[in-house]
Scaffold this active site. Sequence first.
Site, mmCIF file in Angstrom:
data_model
loop_
_atom_site.group_PDB
_atom_site.id
_atom_site.type_symbol
_atom_site.label_atom_id
_atom_site.label_comp_id
_atom_site.label_asym_id
_atom_site.label_seq_id
_atom_site.Cartn_x
_atom_site.Cartn_y
_atom_site.Cartn_z
ATOM 1 N N ASP A 104 73.106 34.654 43.189
ATOM 2 C CA ASP A 104 71.812 34.902 43.830
ATOM 3 C C ASP A 104 71.583 36.404 44.041
ATOM 4 O OD1 ASP A 104 69.606 33.613 44.807
ATOM 5 O OD2 ASP A 104 70.552 32.921 46.674
ATOM 6 N N LYS A 139 69.922 34.154 39.888
ATOM 7 C CA LYS A 139 68.783 33.481 40.514
ATOM 8 C C LYS A 139 68.036 34.449 41.427
ATOM 9 C CE LYS A 139 68.754 30.514 44.155
ATOM 10 N NZ LYS A 139 67.774 31.250 44.978
ATOM 11 N N GLU A 154 62.436 24.255 46.608
ATOM 12 C CA GLU A 154 63.015 23.986 47.938
ATOM 13 C C GLU A 154 61.937 23.554 48.935
ATOM 14 O OE1 GLU A 154 65.669 26.987 49.403
ATOM 15 O OE2 GLU A 154 65.824 26.042 51.392
#
Length: 269
Positions: free
Chosen positions: A83, A113, A180
């Site tokens: 990330d 990501k 999400e």
Amino acid sequence: MPTTVLDLRRFKRDGERFVMLTCYDYQTARIFDEVGIPLIFIGDTLGIMVLGYDTTLPVTMDAMVHHCRAVSRGVRNGLVIGDLPFGSYEVSTAEGVANGIRLVKEGGVAVVKLEGPEVGVIEGLVSAGVPVMGHLGFTPQSFHAMGGNKVQARNEEQVAQLLQDAKRVQSAGACALVLEAIPTEAARRVTESLDIPTIGIGAGPHCDGQVLVSTEMLGMTEGPAPKFAKRYADLRGEIARAARTFADEVASGAYPDAEHSYDWTIRSN
Ligand code: KIV
């Protein structure tokens, strides 16, 4: 067979539902890899789950690189994804691309990501040969701007915006997209409108894959967990029981016993 980014499109094409788990350390990475978890993800939830912060915002590039390295050393077959933390790609495209490359070069990850429709950074990384995973819906690095942990895309207008952003992330070259905390119907529409796989967390059953935060999934966290965070184990209870038993055995003299002590034999050679 090791999982590669090429498998992501195949999962979608063949309707093969797949999983991703967050991971922050070598030992857990070994276990997840041994049981065949295909996507192993060093999320910036590192900040909350391991480093004790309230949000992901304080996580630094150095911390991400450190934990990416530990995890990637433990993975033989899974696809390792790292990330980009808050502040590492928002200031300029060049800085974002450089930080993404650093996660690959120093952290050993295969995919980077990042949150939001950051088209420039995604394009820059893809053209540098770095596969990118997008992340839309609730994006925890925008915690303050979003007014806290809130389900996103709750009306038609917001779903239209989400669809548009998802298409932009795909066109920029992303290989997959995390969704999400959005309603099931919104995730279904995004999933059906993309060629790249979606990976849901609190986004219902229609995503191509599912991701959970491993420390929540393993029951290590205290306090209330989000609605979607199903617990598959009670490691918190197990660890507490083991620690208490060790302390009790030392207090009573039961540990260390002969089996766990070196004897007095003095070798002549
Ligand atoms: O950092 C993280 O763990 C994440 C997951 C919630 C997908 O982004």
